[in-house]
Design a protein around this motif. Structure first.
Motif, PDB file in Angstrom:
ATOM      1  N   ALA A 179       8.132   2.958   9.012  1.00 40.25           N
ATOM      2  CA  ALA A 179       8.379   2.481   7.648  1.00 40.25           C
ATOM      3  C   ALA A 179       7.157   2.682   6.756  1.00 40.25           C
ATOM      4  CB  ALA A 179       8.780   1.008   7.674  1.00 40.25           C
ATOM      5  N   ASP A 180       5.942   2.545   7.319  1.00 38.66           N
ATOM      6  CA  ASP A 180       4.724   2.743   6.525  1.00 38.66           C
ATOM      7  C   ASP A 180       4.613   4.185   6.047  1.00 38.66           C
ATOM      8  OD1 ASP A 180       4.212   0.129   7.056  1.00 38.66           O
ATOM      9  OD2 ASP A 180       2.581   0.479   8.478  1.00 38.66           O
ATOM     10  N   LEU A 181       4.964   5.138   6.915  1.00 41.00           N
ATOM     11  CA  LEU A 181       4.882   6.549   6.547  1.00 41.00           C
ATOM     12  C   LEU A 181       5.947   6.907   5.516  1.00 41.00           C
ATOM     13  CD1 LEU A 181       4.320   8.053  10.123  1.00 41.00           C
ATOM     14  CD2 LEU A 181       2.610   7.348   8.437  1.00 41.00           C
ATOM     15  N   ILE A 182       7.147   6.366   5.682  1.00 41.21           N
ATOM     16  CA  ILE A 182       8.208   6.630   4.701  1.00 41.21           C
ATOM     17  C   ILE A 182       7.823   6.043   3.349  1.00 41.21           C
ATOM     18  CG2 ILE A 182      10.644   6.269   4.152  1.00 41.21           C
ATOM     19  CD1 ILE A 182      11.194   6.039   7.141  1.00 41.21           C
ATOM     20  N   ARG A 183       7.263   4.831   3.360  1.00 39.85           N
ATOM     21  CA  ARG A 183       6.863   4.186   2.102  1.00 39.85           C
ATOM     22  C   ARG A 183       5.752   4.998   1.421  1.00 39.85           C
ATOM     23  NH1 ARG A 183       5.975  -0.199   4.113  1.00 39.85           N
ATOM     24  NH2 ARG A 183       7.909  -1.275   3.576  1.00 39.85           N
ATOM     25  N   TRP A 184       4.820   5.522   2.201  1.00 38.13           N
ATOM     26  CA  TRP A 184       3.731   6.313   1.617  1.00 38.13           C
ATOM     27  C   TRP A 184       4.285   7.552   0.915  1.00 38.13           C
ATOM     28  CZ3 TRP A 184       1.461  11.169   2.436  1.00 38.13           C
ATOM     29  CH2 TRP A 184       0.183  11.337   1.887  1.00 38.13           C
ATOM     30  N   ASN A 185       5.263   8.220   1.542  1.00 37.14           N
ATOM     31  CA  ASN A 185       5.885   9.391   0.914  1.00 37.14           C
ATOM     32  C   ASN A 185       6.690   8.999  -0.319  1.00 37.14           C
ATOM     33  OD1 ASN A 185       5.233  11.812   2.542  1.00 37.14           O
ATOM     34  ND2 ASN A 185       6.228  10.696   4.186  1.00 37.14           N
ATOM     35  N   ALA A 186       7.373   7.852  -0.243  1.00 36.99           N
ATOM     36  CA  ALA A 186       8.199   7.415  -1.374  1.00 36.99           C
ATOM     37  C   ALA A 186       7.336   7.087  -2.585  1.00 36.99           C
ATOM     38  CB  ALA A 186       9.054   6.211  -0.967  1.00 36.99           C
ATOM     39  N   LEU A 187       6.209   6.432  -2.351  1.00 37.65           N
ATOM     40  CA  LEU A 187       5.327   6.064  -3.458  1.00 37.65           C
ATOM     41  C   LEU A 187       4.694   7.288  -4.110  1.00 37.65           C
ATOM     42  CD1 LEU A 187       3.591   2.894  -1.939  1.00 37.65           C
ATOM     43  CD2 LEU A 187       5.391   2.983  -3.681  1.00 37.65           C
ATOM     44  N   ARG A 188       4.618   8.380  -3.409  1.00 38.81           N
ATOM     45  CA  ARG A 188       4.095   9.619  -3.981  1.00 38.81           C
ATOM     46  C   ARG A 188       5.166  10.402  -4.732  1.00 38.81           C
ATOM     47  NH1 ARG A 188       1.431  13.158   0.420  1.00 38.81           N
ATOM     48  NH2 ARG A 188       0.554  14.225  -1.396  1.00 38.81           N
ATOM     49  N   GLY A 189       6.392   9.871  -4.770  1.00 40.60           N
ATOM     50  CA  GLY A 189       7.464  10.530  -5.506  1.00 40.60           C
ATOM     51  C   GLY A 189       8.200  11.599  -4.737  1.00 40.60           C
ATOM     52  N   GLU A 190       8.071  11.590  -3.413  1.00 40.34           N
ATOM     53  CA  GLU A 190       8.722  12.622  -2.619  1.00 40.34           C
ATOM     54  C   GLU A 190      10.246  12.464  -2.584  1.00 40.34           C
ATOM     55  OE1 GLU A 190       7.477  15.198  -1.504  1.00 40.34           O
ATOM     56  OE2 GLU A 190       5.316  14.849  -1.541  1.00 40.34           O
ATOM     57  N   GLY A 242      12.028  11.397  -5.289  1.00 41.38           N
ATOM     58  CA  GLY A 242      12.511  11.332  -6.662  1.00 41.38           C
ATOM     59  C   GLY A 242      12.324   9.949  -7.247  1.00 41.38           C
ATOM     60  N   ASP A 243      13.277   9.551  -8.085  1.00 41.72           N
ATOM     61  CA  ASP A 243      13.182   8.269  -8.795  1.00 41.72           C
ATOM     62  C   ASP A 243      13.840   7.125  -8.034  1.00 41.72           C
ATOM     63  OD1 ASP A 243      11.904   9.581 -10.865  1.00 41.72           O
ATOM     64  OD2 ASP A 243      13.792  10.044 -11.901  1.00 41.72           O
ATOM     65  N   THR A 244      14.258   7.358  -6.799  1.00 42.61           N
ATOM     66  CA  THR A 244      14.908   6.297  -6.032  1.00 42.61           C
ATOM     67  C   THR A 244      13.894   5.233  -5.623  1.00 42.61           C
ATOM     68  OG1 THR A 244      14.594   7.564  -4.001  1.00 42.61           O
ATOM     69  CG2 THR A 244      16.680   7.854  -5.167  1.00 42.61           C
ATOM     70  N   HIS A 245      14.413   4.046  -5.313  1.00 38.81           N
ATOM     71  CA  HIS A 245      13.538   2.936  -4.916  1.00 38.81           C
ATOM     72  C   HIS A 245      13.002   3.173  -3.501  1.00 38.81           C
ATOM     73  CE1 HIS A 245      12.176  -1.165  -4.062  1.00 38.81           C
ATOM     74  NE2 HIS A 245      12.161  -1.316  -5.385  1.00 38.81           N
ATOM     75  N   PRO A 246      11.712   3.000  -3.257  1.00 40.56           N
ATOM     76  CA  PRO A 246      11.142   3.268  -1.929  1.00 40.56           C
ATOM     77  C   PRO A 246      11.818   2.483  -0.811  1.00 40.56           C
ATOM     78  CG  PRO A 246       9.392   3.019  -3.558  1.00 40.56           C
ATOM     79  CD  PRO A 246      10.668   2.654  -4.246  1.00 40.56           C
ATOM     80  N   GLU A 247      12.106   1.191  -1.052  1.00 41.42           N
ATOM     81  CA  GLU A 247      12.684   0.378   0.009  1.00 41.42           C
ATOM     82  C   GLU A 247      14.068   0.872   0.402  1.00 41.42           C
ATOM     83  OE1 GLU A 247      10.955  -1.732   1.660  1.00 41.42           O
ATOM     84  OE2 GLU A 247       9.244  -1.388   0.330  1.00 41.42           O
ATOM     85  N   GLN A 248      14.800   1.448  -0.545  1.00 41.06           N
ATOM     86  CA  GLN A 248      16.114   1.998  -0.230  1.00 41.06           C
ATOM     87  C   GLN A 248      15.982   3.194   0.712  1.00 41.06           C
ATOM     88  OE1 GLN A 248      17.953   2.946  -3.970  1.00 41.06           O
ATOM     89  NE2 GLN A 248      18.407   0.816  -4.496  1.00 41.06           N
ATOM     90  N   GLN A 249      14.998   4.028   0.453  1.00 40.69           N
ATOM     91  CA  GLN A 249      14.770   5.181   1.316  1.00 40.69           C
ATOM     92  C   GLN A 249      14.332   4.740   2.717  1.00 40.69           C
ATOM     93  OE1 GLN A 249      15.519   8.270   0.553  1.00 40.69           O
ATOM     94  NE2 GLN A 249      16.160   7.680  -1.515  1.00 40.69           N
ATOM     95  N   ILE A 250      13.492   3.709   2.762  1.00 41.43           N
ATOM     96  CA  ILE A 250      13.039   3.198   4.059  1.00 41.43           C
ATOM     97  C   ILE A 250      14.215   2.666   4.854  1.00 41.43           C
ATOM     98  CG2 ILE A 250      11.637   1.431   5.173  1.00 41.43           C
ATOM     99  CD1 ILE A 250       9.697   1.675   2.807  1.00 41.43           C
ATOM    100  N   GLU A 251      15.035   1.839   4.237  1.00 42.57           N
ATOM    101  CA  GLU A 251      16.174   1.229   4.926  1.00 42.57           C
ATOM    102  C   GLU A 251      17.173   2.296   5.360  1.00 42.57           C
ATOM    103  OE1 GLU A 251      18.462  -1.348   6.845  1.00 42.57           O
ATOM    104  OE2 GLU A 251      16.450  -1.704   6.022  1.00 42.57           O
TER     105      GLU A 251
END
Length: 270
Positions: A131-142, A144-153
């Protein structure tokens, strides 16, 4: 070899599976229990070594401490060789590979995986939650505009459910990755990452060439149709001209022959 806690857990797992209580120390072990414990031991020292130890135990001879130490030393050498072979294999493939355990923590990866995502030094380590690695990628905009927690879940749900998936994802830098997730029998999860940018570029060029070819075929078909129509019109004009010529020749012949016929009739009359 497996530890007191590990042995106790293995015994309880077997008893739960067969629906019986924990046997007393004085009770003989049944065949199913021996097979189960041999598999547990094989997970630590290998199948051949576990069979050797059980064979000696069942014959009542057992193994001396020196023999056990030698056996374990040989087993650890085999395990080290297997681990080195596996690591060398992972490091020499073009795909990035990441392996997570049943708790969603990363336990193995290769250098290509780190290169593909450009993780900071020391961020990827054994036991790090995925989850930490997914969140790191999400916060960098990898993502798109989706919410990071949604991508993690979303990704953790795939891992928990043990479902395989294949997705293609464009990155911010213009590269395109294909990710394949596959569950493992022990509840872990392995994911491979392949850079398919060149493949997608070739695919796009082929599609463009196909569209251009279709356009050219349509243009050539239109030109051919127009040429056929022009040829048909020319044929009709030629037929009309030929018919006019025929009528003219017939009329001219009639006009020329009429005086001759009259002269012939006059001569006959004389």
């Amino acid at each position: 070899i497996v530890g007191a806690d590990g042995a106790d857990l293995a015994l309880r797992e077997y008893c739960t599976a067969v629906g019986r209580g924990i046997p007393r120390e004085s009770e003989p072990a049944d065949r199913g229990l021996m097979q189960h414990m041999e598999r547990v031991l094989a997970g630590a020292i290998g199948a051949s070594s576990a069979r050797l130890m059980f064979t000696h135990a069942l014959r009542g001879r057992g193994l001396a401490a020196e023999d056990v130490a030698e056996l374990l030393d040989e087993t650890s050498q085999e395990l080290r060789f297997s681990r080195q072979l596996l690591q060398a294999t992972m490091e020499n493939v073009s795909q990035g590979i990441a392996v997570a355990d049943s708790e969603g923590r990363i336990v193995a990866w290769n250098r290509r995986y780190l290169e593909l995502f450009d993780y900071p030094e020391g961020m990827v380590c054994v036991g790090r939650p995925v989850a930490d690695l997914i969140r790191w990628n999400a916060l960098r905009g990898e993502f798109g505009d989706t919410h990071p927690e949604q991508q993690i879940e979303k990704r953790l749900a795939h891992m928990r459910a043990g479902t395989a998936y294949v997705i293609q994802r464009p990155r911010r830098n213009g590269r395109v990755y294909e990710m394949r997730g596959q569950p493992m029998p022990d509840g872990g999860y392995v994911t491979t990452y392949t850079d398919i940018t060149e493949f997608k570029r070739t695919e796009r060029e082929l599609l463009e060439a196909k569209e251009t070819l279709e356009q050219r075929v349509a243009e050539r078909t239109t030109e051919l149709s127009q040429a056929l129509e022009a040829q048909q019109a020319a044929k009709q004009q030629a037929e009309q001209a030929n018919a006019t010529k025929t009528r003219f020749v017939a009329a001219a012949s009639h006009d020329l022959l009429q005086p001759l016929n009259a002269a012939r009739l006059f001569t006959s009359a004389l």
